[in-house]
Design an enzyme around this catalytic site. Structure first.
Site, PDB file in Angstrom:
ATOM      1  N   LYS A  56      36.984  -9.860  20.522  1.00  0.00           N
ATOM      2  CA  LYS A  56      37.000 -10.758  19.380  1.00  0.00           C
ATOM      3  C   LYS A  56      36.352 -12.071  19.799  1.00  0.00           C
ATOM      4  CE  LYS A  56      41.345  -8.975  17.416  1.00  0.00           C
ATOM      5  NZ  LYS A  56      42.789  -9.267  17.216  1.00  0.00           N
ATOM      6  N   LYS A 110      49.191  -0.868  11.070  1.00  0.00           N
ATOM      7  CA  LYS A 110      50.037  -1.879  11.694  1.00  0.00           C
ATOM      8  C   LYS A 110      51.479  -1.382  11.708  1.00  0.00           C
ATOM      9  CE  LYS A 110      47.060  -5.333  12.304  1.00  0.00           C
ATOM     10  NZ  LYS A 110      46.795  -5.980  13.609  1.00  0.00           N
TER      11      LYS A 110
END
Length: 327
Positions: free
Chosen positions: A246, A150
């Protein structure tokens, strides 16, 4: 016997803050749905995401609005027309899959017509911190098959290089969570090539990604926030080389399976992703992961305590939940 529907807010504390470009999370807030017909109960979970205008309250209201239809027997395909794609429909859809499997005396895999999900290599996430701390975090998991890094717009090159030096042999996904612009993508791309990054996930805001249609990227760029359903796939396929599926975006496993098939037909690579959630949110996603190029399903690994019987992850390999947990 008529069906009964229940929906509630569950909260799972995290053992470590989950820090990304969009903010810091210290708990996973989920909506848990149970649908029972007296003989069996199906369970599902969704994670409302503020980025998509969702909240626990809005998700519970969406579910309440279709209570009568669900208790009267509405199935997975009916709810597609009754609910919008998102976390609420995901929780309902997955509960219906679980109920359907239990009533049929079969597994969800058998209903789909695919092999049972087995162990899967999942990305483990190194969250945003100082480069030194990110390197320490990466070194602690350097033996896993896949790491997600990230980053934000503040010197991502240094962070990526620090992680790569600490984990020289691990495949890397870099995820800026929409925090970059075109100039930063172009400027950082040589570093991604240097560090042998497998894919760059959603670097720019979904509303500002049109320029990618004319960009020949040396590293595959994966759509996340830019893709929710099949309806967006033609535009996305012109801009990206991969898509992150997702269930909380597609609105359940039913439409996620359709999206995966359509994405492959477009020649796109697949990532099976998740929000920070419990194993109840991951179990259905394993049916996407078994056909994906990358799995990023480490949500439950961030929980201080997961649901009993859930997934187990060791050295980056996730084992499916225990029999009877879901599906």
């Amino acid at each position: 016997m008529p069906r009964k529907l229940s929906a509630r807010h569950d909260r799972f504390a995290l053992h470590t803050p989950f820090r990304i470009a969009r903010g810091v999370k210290t708990a996973a807030d989920v909506v848990t749905v149970e649908i029972s017909d007296g003989a069996a109960t199906g369970r599902g979970e969704g994670v409302p995401y503020p980025r998509y205008g969702e909240s626990i309250e809005s998700a519970l209201a969406e579910i309440a609005a279709v209570r009568a239809a669900l208790e009267a027997g509405a199935g997975r395909h009916e709810i597609i027309g009754l609910m919008r794609p998102g976390a609420a429909r995901n929780a309902v859809d997955c509960a219906l899959w679980d109920l359907e499997a239990k009533l049929a005396g079969k597994t969800v895999a058998a209903l789909i017509g695919t092999p049972e999900p087995g162990p899967v290599a999942t990305a483990l996430t190194v969250v945003i911190d100082t480069p030194d701390e990110m390197a320490r975090a990466a070194a602690a998991i350097a033996d896993v098959p896949l790491i997600k890094v990230k980053v934000d717009a503040s010197d991502p090159a240094t962070a990526i290089r620090a992680v790569r030096q600490a984990a020289p042999d691990t495949a890397l996904i870099v995820d800026p969570n929409e925090s970059w612009d075109e100039a930063l993508v172009r400027a950082t791309m040589p570093v991604l090539v240097e560090c042998k990054v497998d894919t760059l996930e959603q670097p720019c805001p979904a509303e500002n990604d049109g320029w990618l249609a004319g960009y020949d990227s040396p590293v595959p760029i994966c759509a996340d926030e830019s893709l929710h359903t099949v309806a967006e796939l033609d535009a996305v396929a012109a801009r990206y080389g991969a898509v992150n599926i997702k269930l909380d975006k597609t609105g359940g496993l039913t439409t996620a399976l359709e999206l995966a098939k359509a994405a492959r037909a477009h020649g796109l690579k697949l990532m099976s992703g998740c929000m920070v959630c419990s194993s109840l949110g991951i179990a259905p996603a394993l049916h996407i992961a078994r056909q994906a190029d990358w799995a990023d399903l480490d949500g439950p690994t961030w929980l201080a305590d997961d649901r009993a019987g859930g997934t187990r992850t060791e050295h980056g390999i996730m084992q499916p939940p225990t029999e009877g947990f879901w599906g």
